[in-house]
Design an enzyme around this catalytic site. Structure first.
Site, PDB file in Angstrom:
ATOM      1  N   CYS A  52       0.834  -1.215   0.000  1.00 42.80           N
ATOM      2  CA  CYS A  52       0.000   0.000   0.000  1.00 42.80           C
ATOM      3  C   CYS A  52       0.865   1.259   0.000  1.00 42.80           C
ATOM      4  CB  CYS A  52      -0.916  -0.014   1.221  1.00 42.80           C
ATOM      5  SG  CYS A  52      -1.740   1.557   1.495  1.00 42.80           S
ATOM      6  N   CYS A  55       0.505   3.357   3.457  1.00 43.68           N
ATOM      7  CA  CYS A  55       0.943   2.885   4.767  1.00 43.68           C
ATOM      8  C   CYS A  55       2.278   3.540   5.164  1.00 43.68           C
ATOM      9  CB  CYS A  55       1.084   1.355   4.760  1.00 43.68           C
ATOM     10  SG  CYS A  55      -0.493   0.492   5.003  1.00 43.68           S
ATOM     11  N   HIS A 115      -4.108   0.590   8.006  1.00 44.49           N
ATOM     12  CA  HIS A 115      -4.631   0.223   6.689  1.00 44.49           C
ATOM     13  C   HIS A 115      -6.065  -0.324   6.756  1.00 44.49           C
ATOM     14  CE1 HIS A 115      -4.109  -0.890   2.468  1.00 44.49           C
ATOM     15  NE2 HIS A 115      -4.639  -2.076   2.733  1.00 44.49           N
ATOM     16  N   ASN A 155     -13.494   9.626  -1.696  1.00 44.23           N
ATOM     17  CA  ASN A 155     -14.202   8.532  -2.365  1.00 44.23           C
ATOM     18  C   ASN A 155     -14.015   7.295  -1.501  1.00 44.23           C
ATOM     19  OD1 ASN A 155     -14.910  10.035  -4.683  1.00 44.23           O
ATOM     20  ND2 ASN A 155     -12.889   9.683  -5.582  1.00 44.23           N
ATOM     21  N   SER A 163      -9.330   3.664  -5.388  1.00 42.26           N
ATOM     22  CA  SER A 163      -8.402   2.664  -5.906  1.00 42.26           C
ATOM     23  C   SER A 163      -7.542   2.039  -4.811  1.00 42.26           C
ATOM     24  CB  SER A 163      -7.531   3.283  -7.005  1.00 42.26           C
ATOM     25  OG  SER A 163      -7.015   4.525  -6.593  1.00 42.26           O
ATOM     26  N   HIS A 166      -7.055   1.830   1.909  1.00 40.92           N
ATOM     27  CA  HIS A 166      -6.476   2.560   3.046  1.00 40.92           C
ATOM     28  C   HIS A 166      -7.293   3.849   3.249  1.00 40.92           C
ATOM     29  CE1 HIS A 166      -2.763   3.310   5.584  1.00 40.92           C
ATOM     30  NE2 HIS A 166      -3.475   4.427   5.713  1.00 40.92           N
ATOM     31  N   HIS A 168      -8.479   7.278   3.224  1.00 41.60           N
ATOM     32  CA  HIS A 168      -7.857   8.518   2.737  1.00 41.60           C
ATOM     33  C   HIS A 168      -8.845   9.385   1.976  1.00 41.60           C
ATOM     34  CE1 HIS A 168      -7.756   6.218  -1.018  1.00 41.60           C
ATOM     35  NE2 HIS A 168      -7.492   7.343  -1.668  1.00 41.60           N
ATOM     36  N   GLN A 170      -8.968  13.294  -0.562  1.00 43.25           N
ATOM     37  CA  GLN A 170      -8.186  14.071  -1.516  1.00 43.25           C
ATOM     38  C   GLN A 170      -8.530  15.558  -1.386  1.00 43.25           C
ATOM     39  OE1 GLN A 170      -7.776  12.511  -5.549  1.00 43.25           O
ATOM     40  NE2 GLN A 170      -9.042  10.737  -5.036  1.00 43.25           N
TER      41      GLN A 170
HETATM   42  O1  LIG Z   1      -7.499   9.756  -7.720  1.00 45.55           O
HETATM   43  P1  LIG Z   1      -8.082   8.373  -7.644  1.00 45.55           P
HETATM   44  O2  LIG Z   1      -8.568   8.025  -6.262  1.00 45.55           O
HETATM   45  O3  LIG Z   1      -7.154   7.305  -8.183  1.00 45.55           O
HETATM   46  O4  LIG Z   1      -9.346   8.385  -8.641  1.00 45.55           O
HETATM   47  C1  LIG Z   1     -10.686   8.482  -8.264  1.00 45.55           C
HETATM   48  O5  LIG Z   1     -11.045   9.795  -7.875  1.00 45.55           O
HETATM   49  C2  LIG Z   1     -10.950  10.814  -8.887  1.00 45.55           C
HETATM   50  C3  LIG Z   1     -11.524  12.088  -8.316  1.00 45.55           C
HETATM   51  O6  LIG Z   1     -12.872  11.958  -7.912  1.00 45.55           O
HETATM   52  C4  LIG Z   1     -11.676  10.413 -10.176  1.00 45.55           C
HETATM   53  O7  LIG Z   1     -11.344  11.340 -11.184  1.00 45.55           O
HETATM   54  C5  LIG Z   1     -11.302   8.999 -10.626  1.00 45.55           C
HETATM   55  O8  LIG Z   1     -12.109   8.627 -11.723  1.00 45.55           O
HETATM   56  C6  LIG Z   1     -11.492   8.034  -9.463  1.00 45.55           C
HETATM   57  O9  LIG Z   1     -11.147   6.719  -9.838  1.00 45.55           O
END
Ligand SMILES: O=P(O)(O)O[C@H]1O[C@H](CO)[C@@H](O)[C@H](O)[C@H]1O
Ligand SMILES: O=P(O)(O)O[C@H]1O[C@H](CO)[C@@H](O)[C@H](O)[C@H]1O
Lengths: 350, 350
Positions: A52, A55, A115, A155, A163, A166, A168, A170
């Site tokens: 990961c 981590c 994690h 997300n 993806s 863990h 997190h 953004q």
């Molecule tokens: O940046 P990540 O987590 O890999 O990607 C994820 O979040 C992003 C922001 O919402 C999107 O654009 C991607 O399609 C999604 O897979």
């Protein structure tokens, strides 16, 4: 007409924050589901995963090594959708092909060194540390005068494009206002100009009086299912104080925000006894863009699950081409969420 | 600035039909994918399935029995999101809680009696029969003076919420204009008022001159990747003639539309050698709503697949809260789609 008919008749509701409508079909909940059933992602992760990139002490795609962090940790996204050094520039062909360069900074925040946890499984003091980091990052990014908007979001769940499991979130900060922020700014500004009062403050007063869509409330925040919710169990956290952004919250309020996040995300997990997927994020005033007194901080939760841990609501054909649509009413969703325990089902199992 | 920089710089592009923007991050295609991988749905269906409510002579949820039809077949959706007998009515609390009853009719169109086919696998004459039915239904629904908009669409693939693989589409007709139609009407009307010419006709002229985003063209229709496409392989069919709705097409044009649909959906299947999922639908002028000369008929295809048959593009956190975002450029997508054979990969295998 009374609000009672909204339980039965197909109808549209106005989203006062965007000016757009949602179609509600209450009678349609009887529809049997024969469509796609989602896999449940594995839920037995180790505390530490050597593969990961979030981590502690592990290395990342850009060659950097994470510190052996103990609380939360932030770094620049190794695959940023926006770059800091993009030059200004645009392209315009008869107003028919129109483009504009976009500068920005994309960051990733690990919520915990562990994690195998998710936000609702962290303690209130641990979530408060995440709120601290959001505040610090907001101040830090806003100190770049070219940055006009800072989007803090998460997300959660692979069904939401996450993806890495863990825990997190953004932050994407950029040189222009995103589409949804343009809409919410316009509506709030118009309301504020006419009423000399915050749109969401007045909306909150109506909701607190009616008590039909309130899920949770403490001294500083309210969780409710908006009257115009699109996703089946969509909710919104609204601050009782009319403030423009996250940096207006003091120590006590930060703790109350952490408590509020812990409670709504625990209720979500309790709903189908699963790690409940969603995209969540704060909406707040633009920065370095003059006076935005009209803006009222809030946080949206957009979860896709409809009737069980494996049946989601698809926003597809009609929704993409014409108009968002939902079956269960916001009032029904609010009752279900309200009656659920505030304690996470896993913590009770122990 | 030249259009050349759009290959490298992160930038926003304007959707001239809605007035909204899409964020394009061309450099980000290098991002490795560690996220959710979709299951491929089974592709070995029988010609007739006794449990399918769309197959000829089978019975449906409402107790009706399908005729033993030989071409295509239409009926009222047994779980309609909109109902014909909803009374007028509304609800308004201080302009903060605003709702309005919505009347409508929802129909289902089976494209073929054969359970195991999809649109690209039908012949041009068979697809022309579907276009005939769309015309008949459009006229029929528009004869109700209370109907203001008719949305013809298809959800293809279980990843797009399609609950039955039998080839079929839907029509939702309703008493108010849906959100996306309000936006496209406003933008086209404004352009028409100023330029005395159709927005899409002028746009098409620029695209046909540049030839950078054109996928296919015949005497009556063009398939292109719009300059502002959001989904990785999004396309749009635009009629060369400036017409308001599907009923303006004569026999020859209907055949050319059927050919165009067969070719773009075959190219889609050829892209990843799979039954390619999408939501597709026509946008056309409102009905029973005065003069809409500004409107120019077109058909959108919104497909979620990104890099392979099992990796989709997630429109989640940032996209839901802030702004749609894409990685591969529309120009790259157009080149890929253009070079693919117009013949379906399965027909060649035989
Ligand atoms: O940046 P990540 O987590 O890999 O990607 C994820 O979040 C992003 C922001 O919402 C999107 O654009 C991607 O399609 C999604 O897979
Ligand atoms: O009517 P269906 O095919 O069962 O349902 C599908 O299409 C509808 C219209 O786009 C959506 O509202 C549903 O979420 C989707 O599952």
């Amino acid at each position: 007409e009374s609000s009672n008919n909204l339980k039965e008749n197909p109808h549209s509701r106005l989203n006062i924050l965007t000016g757009e409508w949602v179609l509600v079909s209450p009678h349609r909940t009887k529809r049997p589901w024969q469509g796609k059933v989602e896999d449940l992602p594995q839920d037995n992760r180790p505390v530490y995963d050597e593969k990961c990139y979030l981590c502690p002490s592990n290395s990342r795609a850009d060659g950097d090594t994470n510190p052996n962090y103990k609380e939360s940790f932030v770094f620049k996204n190794d695959f940023s959708a926006l770059l800091e050094d993009t030059s200004d520039g645009g392209y315009n062909e008869n107003d028919l092909l129109v483009a504009k360069n976009q500068r920005g900074i994309c960051k990733v925040i690990s919520f915990s060194p562990k994690h195998n946890l998710t936000l609702p499984e962290l303690s209130v003091p641990e979530i408060t540390k995440v709120v601290d980091l959001w505040q610090a990052e907001f101040a830090n990014l806003a100190s770049n005068s070219w940055i006009k908007y800072i989007q803090i979001f998460e997300n959660k769940g692979e069904i939401m494009g996450c993806s890495n499991p863990h825990p997190h979130g953004q932050i994407w900060a950029q040189s222009d206002l995103p589409v949804e922020i343009i809409k919410e700014t316009e509506r709030q500004r118009k309301y504020y100009a006419i009423n000399k009062s915050s749109l969401l403050k007045d909306y909150l007063a109506v909701e607190l009086e009616k008590q039909e869509r309130i899920v949770f409330e403490n001294d500083a925040f309210v969780v409710l299912v908006p009257f115009w919710a699109v996703w089946p169990y969509e909710t919104m956290i609204v601050s009782k104080k009319h403030v423009q952004n996250i940096n207006a919250f003091d120590a006590k309020e930060k703790e109350l925000l952490a408590e509020t996040i812990k409670i709504i995300t625990s209720k979500y997990d309790n709903l189908f006894q699963t790690s409940f997927p969603y995209s969540a994020g704060m909406h707040q005033a633009p920065v370095n863009d003059g006076n935005h007194t009209e803006w009222h901080w809030h946080m949206h939760f957009y979860p896709p699950l409809l009737r069980s841990a494996t049946v989601k609501k698809f926003m597809v054909g009609y929704e993409m081409l014409a108009n968002p649509q939902r079956d269960i009413t916001p009032e029904y969703a609010a009752i279900r969420l309200k009656e659920l325990s505030t304690e996470h089902y896993k913590s009770k199992a122990q």
